[in-house]
Design an enzyme around this catalytic site. Structure first.
Site, PDB file in Angstrom:
ATOM      1  N   LYS A  13      34.702  61.512  34.105  1.00  0.00           N
ATOM      2  CA  LYS A  13      35.279  62.770  33.602  1.00  0.00           C
ATOM      3  C   LYS A  13      34.989  62.948  32.111  1.00  0.00           C
ATOM      4  O   LYS A  13      34.586  64.006  31.667  1.00  0.00           O
ATOM      5  CB  LYS A  13      36.806  62.806  33.825  1.00  0.00           C
ATOM      6  CG  LYS A  13      37.233  62.753  35.279  1.00  0.00           C
ATOM      7  CD  LYS A  13      38.732  62.982  35.422  1.00  0.00           C
ATOM      8  CE  LYS A  13      39.600  61.925  34.763  1.00  0.00           C
ATOM      9  NZ  LYS A  13      39.510  60.588  35.364  1.00  0.00           N
ATOM     10  N   ARG A  88      47.428  65.204  36.610  1.00  0.00           N
ATOM     11  CA  ARG A  88      47.285  63.997  37.415  1.00  0.00           C
ATOM     12  C   ARG A  88      48.251  64.005  38.594  1.00  0.00           C
ATOM     13  O   ARG A  88      48.157  63.151  39.464  1.00  0.00           O
ATOM     14  CB  ARG A  88      47.576  62.761  36.558  1.00  0.00           C
ATOM     15  CG  ARG A  88      46.356  62.233  35.806  1.00  0.00           C
ATOM     16  CD  ARG A  88      46.840  61.177  34.850  1.00  0.00           C
ATOM     17  NE  ARG A  88      45.946  60.075  34.671  1.00  0.00           N
ATOM     18  CZ  ARG A  88      45.016  60.009  33.726  1.00  0.00           C
ATOM     19  NH1 ARG A  88      44.819  61.023  32.926  1.00  0.00           N
ATOM     20  NH2 ARG A  88      44.271  58.938  33.600  1.00  0.00           N
ATOM     21  N   ARG A 127      32.727  49.178  30.456  1.00  0.00           N
ATOM     22  CA  ARG A 127      32.634  50.344  29.557  1.00  0.00           C
ATOM     23  C   ARG A 127      32.875  49.952  28.102  1.00  0.00           C
ATOM     24  O   ARG A 127      33.763  49.166  27.782  1.00  0.00           O
ATOM     25  CB  ARG A 127      33.666  51.387  29.985  1.00  0.00           C
ATOM     26  CG  ARG A 127      33.755  52.561  29.039  1.00  0.00           C
ATOM     27  CD  ARG A 127      34.431  53.739  29.660  1.00  0.00           C
ATOM     28  NE  ARG A 127      35.852  53.579  29.857  1.00  0.00           N
ATOM     29  CZ  ARG A 127      36.643  54.541  30.332  1.00  0.00           C
ATOM     30  NH1 ARG A 127      36.130  55.705  30.680  1.00  0.00           N
ATOM     31  NH2 ARG A 127      37.922  54.332  30.478  1.00  0.00           N
ATOM     32  N   ARG A 160      38.317  49.471  25.808  1.00  0.00           N
ATOM     33  CA  ARG A 160      39.692  49.972  25.879  1.00  0.00           C
ATOM     34  C   ARG A 160      40.602  48.894  26.450  1.00  0.00           C
ATOM     35  O   ARG A 160      40.221  48.162  27.358  1.00  0.00           O
ATOM     36  CB  ARG A 160      39.744  51.216  26.778  1.00  0.00           C
ATOM     37  CG  ARG A 160      39.491  52.490  26.013  1.00  0.00           C
ATOM     38  CD  ARG A 160      39.376  53.686  26.901  1.00  0.00           C
ATOM     39  NE  ARG A 160      40.423  53.807  27.907  1.00  0.00           N
ATOM     40  CZ  ARG A 160      40.556  54.873  28.699  1.00  0.00           C
ATOM     41  NH1 ARG A 160      39.727  55.886  28.605  1.00  0.00           N
ATOM     42  NH2 ARG A 160      41.524  54.904  29.601  1.00  0.00           N
ATOM     43  N   ARG A 171      45.665  51.520  37.760  1.00  0.00           N
ATOM     44  CA  ARG A 171      45.398  52.944  37.481  1.00  0.00           C
ATOM     45  C   ARG A 171      44.862  53.649  38.725  1.00  0.00           C
ATOM     46  O   ARG A 171      45.213  54.786  39.004  1.00  0.00           O
ATOM     47  CB  ARG A 171      44.391  53.064  36.321  1.00  0.00           C
ATOM     48  CG  ARG A 171      45.021  52.761  34.964  1.00  0.00           C
ATOM     49  CD  ARG A 171      43.992  52.360  33.930  1.00  0.00           C
ATOM     50  NE  ARG A 171      43.080  53.411  33.547  1.00  0.00           N
ATOM     51  CZ  ARG A 171      41.904  53.184  32.950  1.00  0.00           C
ATOM     52  NH1 ARG A 171      41.516  51.948  32.670  1.00  0.00           N
ATOM     53  NH2 ARG A 171      41.128  54.183  32.617  1.00  0.00           N
TER      54      ARG A 171
END
Ligand code: AMP
Length: 215
Positions: A13, A88, A127, A160, A171
């Site tokens: 996203k 969400r 990431r 992160r 998550r």
């Protein structure tokens, strides 16, 4: 054009939103980015959100809605936005419609970035994010030219704190509990388009641009 990107963490996203924002000339609004900035600045909101975010849970609806409402007061949204990370939950989708209706605008298009769990885990645990410009890299799939530094602005790359496998799985679980009702909501409103986001980011971007041109 008021565009919402839906999809699990790791669907791309943020990456798509940044590129779309550039090519369509619209602001990219990410609730995750705004929250992380608040945590960094140690604001009241940041202090309340930090622990929740580290556990991979959702920050309270009222807090996020207030934060978003404030963001929407910025005149840069006059021509549209690319919204990433909100809504969400079904309740957030309804809140979004309500906040926007007070400004006489509404969501035009919702893109659902459908992604498999295996791809998500690989993408997120590898990431790397630029601390300066927010660009994303991946240790294996898209390594920076110079280790630890952003290709575009030479900012320091970091991982992160919620991109570890345990938190990613949490998550994903939180996401899956909520997504079906969101999809139904936007399907009924005839605003939803689903894309296979396991595909290469460039292919997905072209598909989103083609869909947004029809709005
Ligand atoms: P993201 O950058 O979108 O993956 O968001 C990172 C974290 O910020 C999430 O795991 C949540 O803890 C929090 N967050 C972001 N957007 C929302 C939202 N719409 N509602 C509640 N919490 C959110």
């Amino acid at each position: 054009m008021y565009l919402v990107l839906l999809g699990p963490p790791g669907a791309g996203k943020g990456t798509q939103a940044k590129r779309l924002a550039q090519s369509l000339g619209l602001p990219h609004i990410s609730t995750g980015d705004i929250l992380r900035q608040n945590v960094k600045d140690n604001t009241d909101l940041g202090k309340q959100a930090k622990g929740i975010m580290e556990k991979g849970l959702l920050v309270g609806d009222d807090l996020v809605a207030k934060m978003l409402d404030e963001r929407f007061n910025n005149p840069d949204i006059k021509k549209g936005f690319i919204l990433d990370g909100y809504p969400r939950t079904l309740s957030q989708a309804k809140t979004l419609d309500e906040i926007l209706s007070h400004k006489n605008i509404s969501v035009d298009l919702v893109i659902y970035l459908n992604t498999s769990d295996a791809v998500i885990i690989t993408r997120l645990t590898g990431r790397l994010v630029c601390s300066k410009c927010g660009a994303n890299f991946h240790v294996l799939n898209m390594p920076p030219k110079l280790k630890g530094a952003c290709d575009s602005c030479a900012g320091v790359l970091y991982q992160r704190s919620d991109d570890n496998e345990g938190t990613v799985r949490k998550r994903l679980e939180v996401y899956k509990n909520e997504v079906a009702s969101l999809i139904e909501y936007y399907n009924l409103a005839k605003k939803l388009h689903s894309l296979n986001a396991d595909l290469d980011a460039e292919i997905v971007l072209d598909q989103i641009i083609a869909l947004s041109a029809k709005v």
